[in-house]
Design a protein around this motif. Structure first.
Motif, PDB file in Angstrom:
ATOM      1  N   GLN A 242       0.842  -1.189   0.000  1.00 14.41           N
ATOM      2  CA  GLN A 242       0.000   0.000   0.000  1.00 14.41           C
ATOM      3  C   GLN A 242       0.878   1.240   0.000  1.00 14.41           C
ATOM      4  O   GLN A 242       1.993   1.227   0.503  1.00 14.41           O
ATOM      5  CB  GLN A 242      -0.972   0.011   1.168  1.00 14.41           C
ATOM      6  CG  GLN A 242      -0.339   0.018   2.537  1.00 14.41           C
ATOM      7  CD  GLN A 242      -1.385  -0.112   3.634  1.00 14.41           C
ATOM      8  OE1 GLN A 242      -2.443  -0.691   3.445  1.00 14.41           O
ATOM      9  NE2 GLN A 242      -1.080   0.425   4.788  1.00 14.41           N
TER      10      GLN A 242
ATOM     11  N   ASP B  45      -3.981   6.950  -3.770  1.00 17.76           N
ATOM     12  CA  ASP B  45      -3.578   5.865  -2.885  1.00 17.76           C
ATOM     13  C   ASP B  45      -3.864   4.528  -3.553  1.00 17.76           C
ATOM     14  O   ASP B  45      -4.813   4.413  -4.342  1.00 17.76           O
ATOM     15  CB  ASP B  45      -4.336   5.936  -1.554  1.00 17.76           C
ATOM     16  CG  ASP B  45      -3.964   7.160  -0.754  1.00 17.76           C
ATOM     17  OD1 ASP B  45      -2.760   7.400  -0.548  1.00 17.76           O
ATOM     18  OD2 ASP B  45      -4.878   7.889  -0.320  1.00 17.76           O
ATOM     19  N   TYR B  46      -3.063   3.533  -3.233  1.00 22.64           N
ATOM     20  CA  TYR B  46      -3.277   2.193  -3.770  1.00 22.64           C
ATOM     21  C   TYR B  46      -3.096   1.176  -2.662  1.00 22.64           C
ATOM     22  O   TYR B  46      -2.397   1.407  -1.674  1.00 22.64           O
ATOM     23  CB  TYR B  46      -2.336   1.897  -4.947  1.00 22.64           C
ATOM     24  CG  TYR B  46      -0.875   2.148  -4.657  1.00 22.64           C
ATOM     25  CD1 TYR B  46      -0.081   1.158  -4.104  1.00 22.64           C
ATOM     26  CD2 TYR B  46      -0.296   3.386  -4.930  1.00 22.64           C
ATOM     27  CE1 TYR B  46       1.253   1.385  -3.829  1.00 22.64           C
ATOM     28  CE2 TYR B  46       1.037   3.626  -4.659  1.00 22.64           C
ATOM     29  CZ  TYR B  46       1.805   2.631  -4.113  1.00 22.64           C
ATOM     30  OH  TYR B  46       3.123   2.865  -3.832  1.00 22.64           O
ATOM     31  N   ASN B  47      -3.783   0.051  -2.829  1.00 19.40           N
ATOM     32  CA  ASN B  47      -3.749  -1.027  -1.852  1.00 19.40           C
ATOM     33  C   ASN B  47      -3.881  -2.341  -2.621  1.00 19.40           C
ATOM     34  O   ASN B  47      -4.909  -2.577  -3.257  1.00 19.40           O
ATOM     35  CB  ASN B  47      -4.895  -0.850  -0.856  1.00 19.40           C
ATOM     36  CG  ASN B  47      -4.748  -1.722   0.354  1.00 19.40           C
ATOM     37  OD1 ASN B  47      -4.032  -2.714   0.340  1.00 19.40           O
ATOM     38  ND2 ASN B  47      -5.446  -1.364   1.414  1.00 19.40           N
TER      39      ASN B  47
END
Length: 181
Positions: free
Chosen positions: A144, A173-175
């Motif tokens: 993340q 944002d990334y997860n």
């Protein structure tokens, strides 16, 4: 259109065929461009495709821009038609590398890394750097992180009548939960 996207994904991921590969078809990417006193500008894509070469830390992802969903249909429509121009630019891609990545050093404790690469959005390639946290658990790699992008850097035109309602800096944002292939 679908054939173009599938072909693009194939080309991006072709270099990962012989490596120890981890991937996800359900990566989560969000962006937020809100300013105080106006409507929240927040969208999420839960179908981001991502592939990571665990041998060297190379990573690539593809999002279909229309997969970003907003809280209101009108906001989503404006985003797709006026800002992202999804008919002309249907996908966004990232190709880069996790700096100093060594899979053998991943543990269940989150570790900080820097991800560097090129983001293509709205037909524009731009170098980006992202702070990321990675850890391994149950045979999966969890990743993340986030970074800031400016719509102006990607030639996204924002009409003057709404410039005060949209942030100049967009938080992305990334997860990901990456599974060994």
């Amino acid at each position: 259109m679908k054939k173009l996207i599938v072909f693009s994904v194939f080309l991006v991921f072709a270099g990962y065929a012989s490596a120890q590969k981890y991937s996800s078809k359900t990566g989560k990417v969000t962006f937020e461009a809100s300013v105080p006193l106006f409507d929240d500008i927040y969208a999420q894509d839960d179908n981001n495709l991502v592939v990571m070469n665990a041998d060297n830390g190379e990573i690539a992802s593809v999002s279909v821009v229309k997969n970003f969903h907003f809280k209101t249909k009108l906001m989503e429509e404006h985003f797709n038609e006026s800002y992202a121009e999804t008919a002309k630019y249907p996908k966004t891609t990232f190709k880069g590398k996790i700096v100093n990545f060594d899979k053998t050093k991943l543990t269940a404790s989150p570790q900080k890394y820097t991800v560097q690469g090129t983001l293509n959005f709205h037909g524009v390639d731009k170098a980006v750097s992202s702070a990321a946290t990675l850890y391994a658990k149950d045979g999966k790699i969890y990743m993340q992180g986030g970074f800031v992008a400016r719509p102006a850097d990607y030639k996204v035109t924002i009409p003057k009548m709404v410039t005060k309602k949209i942030a100049e800096n967009v938080n992305i944002d990334y997860n990901y939960v990456l599974i060994k292939q």
